[in-house]
Design a protein around this motif. Structure first.
Motif, PDB file in Angstrom:
ATOM      1  N   ILE A 121       0.829  -1.211   0.000  1.00 23.13           N
ATOM      2  CA  ILE A 121       0.000   0.000   0.000  1.00 23.13           C
ATOM      3  C   ILE A 121       0.860   1.256   0.000  1.00 23.13           C
ATOM      4  O   ILE A 121       2.034   1.215   0.365  1.00 23.13           O
ATOM      5  N   GLU A 122       0.234   2.347  -0.426  1.00 23.31           N
ATOM      6  CA  GLU A 122       0.921   3.645  -0.467  1.00 23.31           C
ATOM      7  C   GLU A 122       0.406   4.511   0.671  1.00 23.31           C
ATOM      8  O   GLU A 122      -0.745   4.945   0.663  1.00 23.31           O
ATOM      9  N   LEU A 123       1.262   4.737   1.661  1.00 24.08           N
ATOM     10  CA  LEU A 123       0.874   5.452   2.882  1.00 24.08           C
ATOM     11  C   LEU A 123       1.890   6.560   3.118  1.00 24.08           C
ATOM     12  O   LEU A 123       3.071   6.285   3.319  1.00 24.08           O
ATOM     13  N   SER A 124       1.434   7.805   3.078  1.00 23.24           N
ATOM     14  CA  SER A 124       2.361   8.937   3.215  1.00 23.24           C
ATOM     15  C   SER A 124       2.713   9.176   4.678  1.00 23.24           C
ATOM     16  O   SER A 124       1.987   8.773   5.590  1.00 23.24           O
ATOM     17  N   LYS A 125       3.814   9.878   4.905  1.00 19.66           N
ATOM     18  CA  LYS A 125       4.182  10.224   6.281  1.00 19.66           C
ATOM     19  C   LYS A 125       3.132  11.113   6.945  1.00 19.66           C
ATOM     20  O   LYS A 125       2.781  10.880   8.097  1.00 19.66           O
ATOM     21  N   ASP A 127       0.025  11.099   6.596  1.00 18.98           N
ATOM     22  CA  ASP A 127      -1.152  10.287   6.927  1.00 18.98           C
ATOM     23  C   ASP A 127      -0.830   9.181   7.933  1.00 18.98           C
ATOM     24  O   ASP A 127      -1.721   8.439   8.347  1.00 18.98           O
ATOM     25  N   LYS A 246       8.334   1.316  -0.419  1.00 20.52           N
ATOM     26  CA  LYS A 246       6.883   1.071  -0.326  1.00 20.52           C
ATOM     27  C   LYS A 246       6.581  -0.393  -0.035  1.00 20.52           C
ATOM     28  O   LYS A 246       5.817  -0.721   0.878  1.00 20.52           O
ATOM     29  N   TYR A 250       6.856   1.157   3.945  1.00 15.61           N
ATOM     30  CA  TYR A 250       6.958   2.614   4.106  1.00 15.61           C
ATOM     31  C   TYR A 250       5.703   3.192   4.709  1.00 15.61           C
ATOM     32  O   TYR A 250       4.614   2.875   4.237  1.00 15.61           O
TER      33      TYR A 250
ATOM     34  N   LEU B  48      -7.485   9.722  11.158  1.00 18.39           N
ATOM     35  CA  LEU B  48      -6.501   8.862  10.491  1.00 18.39           C
ATOM     36  C   LEU B  48      -6.318   7.549  11.232  1.00 18.39           C
ATOM     37  O   LEU B  48      -5.759   6.596  10.687  1.00 18.39           O
ATOM     38  N   TRP B  55      -6.279   3.262   2.115  1.00 22.61           N
ATOM     39  CA  TRP B  55      -5.215   2.274   2.021  1.00 22.61           C
ATOM     40  C   TRP B  55      -5.561   0.989   2.762  1.00 22.61           C
ATOM     41  O   TRP B  55      -4.913  -0.022   2.549  1.00 22.61           O
ATOM     42  N   THR B  59      -6.806  -3.251  -1.837  1.00 22.15           N
ATOM     43  CA  THR B  59      -5.519  -3.927  -1.844  1.00 22.15           C
ATOM     44  C   THR B  59      -4.506  -3.082  -2.612  1.00 22.15           C
ATOM     45  O   THR B  59      -4.871  -2.227  -3.416  1.00 22.15           O
ATOM     46  N   GLY B  60      -3.218  -3.352  -2.339  1.00 24.62           N
ATOM     47  CA  GLY B  60      -2.153  -2.575  -2.951  1.00 24.62           C
ATOM     48  C   GLY B  60      -1.506  -3.317  -4.109  1.00 24.62           C
ATOM     49  O   GLY B  60      -2.118  -4.201  -4.722  1.00 24.62           O
ATOM     50  N   ASP B  61      -0.288  -2.938  -4.400  1.00 27.47           N
ATOM     51  CA  ASP B  61       0.432  -3.530  -5.528  1.00 27.47           C
ATOM     52  C   ASP B  61       0.767  -4.995  -5.269  1.00 27.47           C
ATOM     53  O   ASP B  61       1.113  -5.380  -4.146  1.00 27.47           O
ATOM     54  N   ILE B  72       9.820   5.124  -3.053  1.00 25.28           N
ATOM     55  CA  ILE B  72       8.459   5.641  -3.220  1.00 25.28           C
ATOM     56  C   ILE B  72       8.536   7.124  -3.597  1.00 25.28           C
ATOM     57  O   ILE B  72       9.468   7.825  -3.209  1.00 25.28           O
ATOM     58  N   PHE B  74       7.164   9.704  -2.613  1.00 24.58           N
ATOM     59  CA  PHE B  74       7.221  10.681  -1.512  1.00 24.58           C
ATOM     60  C   PHE B  74       8.661  11.051  -1.142  1.00 24.58           C
ATOM     61  O   PHE B  74       8.884  12.033  -0.439  1.00 24.58           O
TER      62      PHE B  74
END
Lengths: 431, 431
Positions: A121-125, A127, A246, A250, B48, B55, B59-61, B72, B74
């Motif tokens: 998954i893509e999870l930003s800092k 968030d 990621k 990450y 959050l 997320w 599902t992710g990649d 990533i 970011f």
């Protein structure tokens, strides 16, 4: 690297009985090294050294070409691979580190194996949140920036999936060390000790376990005894110097040194202190060992000592004839440092001590080398690791006597490569 | 990361005299850690953590998404950078490792600095040759595969350009540790001992030096005394587990532990054993130290002990208010292991011992941490490294007393960051 080595359908075990008739190579005596090297005076001039080549005629790329670089295209074969018949659903599956192509001990993040329960998954800092709740004096919620304000620890640790070598229980199945032992990586992690965060929250006396879960759809919840949680576990945000990738969790993952990789929860979201193990879906439907008598062994957290010869191996056969041959591989133990690795060229009849590139580091990979003056005859190559507790990596037969053939997990048996006179290698068993 | 930190024109030295009036932060007493952490019960619920996020919903990649992964998006600011006024010709120039963004000790190959004399060339393994000639019994020519048949060594080593911090001789010039100390990397190298290859060729008694050159247009020829050449020098083909990157000399470079980076010849093509130093263009037009009296010091091979605080620093200011603050940096020495690092918060008036993440490793980087309970006042942050020989990293003034201000190379002086109450940091000098 041809595709036909990338795995084969689950077929009846190809267990070869090859012990007889194999003449081992002779160990290389110190000082007797005689690699093939062309005498310049003796041979025809080699235009690659005597003539100016294009790469010396023109200038190359400038320093603005690749702000963040990738491997040169000649190395395109050094990639993570999956196995089609294992990877029906790529979202909930595994790929493998190309350990046959690597040397040293550090695994580059770009090709370190992945195992996801519901995808990366893509999870930003911004968030990101980490909650600590349950049997604590002060439930706490941390942002990413909060975590960076606690004292940090750094250390190199291996991460091995409990299912590494799992397909090999019933016999030699996959023809390549990337597939048989490649669910592993070894990186330098930096983070905050989990103990530091738990102390901040204040664990109540009745808190005996922590339940850790990720922010992904599976949550991949796992229970960890409080003694380990207050020991060497890290809440990590860097690997090999840079932010976690990621696919490795990450911005924050758990690092549980020496313990099975599925406990190294990625995208770490919550830590609940509990009085008992939760026994979640992800820790009961998987990672349990079926024993020889059909009963199940509930928890197997520590990854026992293991080693494997990474080259030569089926994906990297010997490309030259008889003479000096570098045999190399990796060894590790979840119970501490690897202290010795032995190599056999005759399927385990006799053993010689390999050379460690550096003294073993607890719960980290060790690189070993064994320099052989190969006579061109067949070899049955094996390695076995010994760790600081005196534990010796077992044979498959010894492991099967305890565990039977119905296991999937925690296979740390000795691996055998059958080296043929043409230099090719095949995954076989000896008994 | 805004662009205005990427360097400024060479202007009169901004040497600030800031020693007075700086109230240092208080060192963090053990056990008194109190990072800002939101009590869940006390505050407003944080969506959050309380609401299902996308997320966790999807599902992710899958494991087939990135056979070889990149960071990533970011983290797009974690890249090599050059300095426009330094890099008029990118083919013969330098870029800098983003050490302000890294932690631990390993430098990812993707962002490890580059220095080229005629650009990064593309040289395949089949086209690769290494010649050993000159004062040897048997001139030899090796293919890449030949090299892989000799016994291998592995070790972690720092590689620092002789010009690292070179722009700072005349005063504080560049506002970022990436630019002031970023011509350095630290990787785990694997290769063959140069001694092994020289022994194979047979060095004649009159052979006192080796002259090494690369296959690029500059050839970057350098002379190395035979004692070092027969010591710890590696003919390396792997870094951080995988093949060398193109920009780091693929497929083969020299590793000269502890010695200036320009001797680590890339795309290594030839090793000539000679009776004297060649004094080539690339080793006389550069890398010579101008002393205070205007004379020149001919050879300065060893990189003396050095350290720097990587965060906080101008590119990574303190993003939070007073309270717990992690101060971290890197230390290294070309003469052996770093045994201690001290940190000052008052511009060198007083010093406290920092915590090393792991015991120092000879000729490799050491990570240090200093945990401070910052009171929000100005700081003049400094670090100084002490190595196993007892050498103490000098102040700029002490170094200038010997070397003057006209040097370009071998600046291992103590670095000062002026931390302001708003958390921003500036490159200054104190005296």
């Amino acid at each position: 690297m041809s595709d036909d080595i990338s795995g084969r359908p689950a077929s009846p075990a190809r267990r070869s009985l090859l012990r007889a008739g194999i003449a081992a190579g002779v160990a290389l005596p110190a000082g007797a090294l005689a690699a093939r090297a062309q005498g310049i005076a003796a041979g025809t001039p080699d235009p690659l050294i005597t003539e100016v080549q294009d790469w010396a005629r023109y200038t190359g790329d400038g320093v603005d070409a690749t702000p963040y670089g990738m491997p040169i295209h000649f190395e395109d074969q050094v990639v993570r691979r999956n196995v089609p018949w294992l990877t029906a659903d790529p979202i909930s599956s595994i790929n493998f580190t190309p350990i046959h192509e690597l040397d040293g001990t550090i695994t580059p993040a770009g090709c370190a194996f992945e195992r996801h329960h519901s995808g990366a998954i893509e999870l930003s800092k911004p968030d990101y949140r980490l909650m600590i709740n349950g049997l604590v004096d002060r439930p706490l919620l941390f942002t990413y920036d909060d975590l960076t304000r606690f004292p940090r620890q750094a250390g190199v640790y291996f991460c091995e999936c409990a299912a590494n070598s799992g397909m090999e229980w019933a016999g030699a199945q996959l023809n390549g060390v990337q597939f048989t032992q490649g669910m592993i990586h070894n990186m330098e992690y930096v983070g905050v000790s989990l103990k530091t965060l738990l102390d901040e929250a204040g664990v109540k006396p009745e808190g005996k376990w922590v339940y850790v879960e990720g922010a992904d759809a599976s949550s991949n919840g796992r229970s960890i005894p409080i003694e380990k949680a207050l020991g060497d576990v890290l809440v990590a945000f860097k690997a090999n110097g840079e932010a976690l990738r990621k696919e490795h969790g990450y911005p924050v993952r758990l690092v549980v040194p020496g313990w099975e990789g599925n406990m190294w929860v990625k995208w770490l979201r919550r830590i609940e202190v509990t009085d008992a193990a939760v026994e979640s879906r992800e820790e009961t439907s998987k990672y349990t060992d079926t024993m020889a008598d059909g009963t199940s062994r509930k928890w197997t957290w520590v990854m026992d000592a293991k080693s494997v010869i990474t080259a030569p191996s089926p994906q990297v056969p010997i490309a030259h004839g008889p003479g000096p041959l570098v045999i190399t591989g990796l060894a590790w133990s979840g119970r501490g440092a690897v202290t010795r690795v032995d190599v056999s060229t005759d399927g385990g009849k006799s053993w010689q001590t390999a050379r460690l590139a550096a003294p073993g580091v607890p719960m980290a990979m060790t690189r070993f080398y064994f320099d052989l003056n190969w006579d061109g005859s067949e070899l049955l190559l094996q390695s076995r690791a010994i760790d600081q507790t005196g534990y010796v990596q077992p044979t498959k037969d010894a492991l099967r006597a305890i565990r039977g053939e119905n296991s999937v997990y925690h296979n740390n048996a000795i691996q055998t490569w059958w080296i043929k006179p043409d230099g090719s290698a095949e995954n076989v068993e000896v008994s």
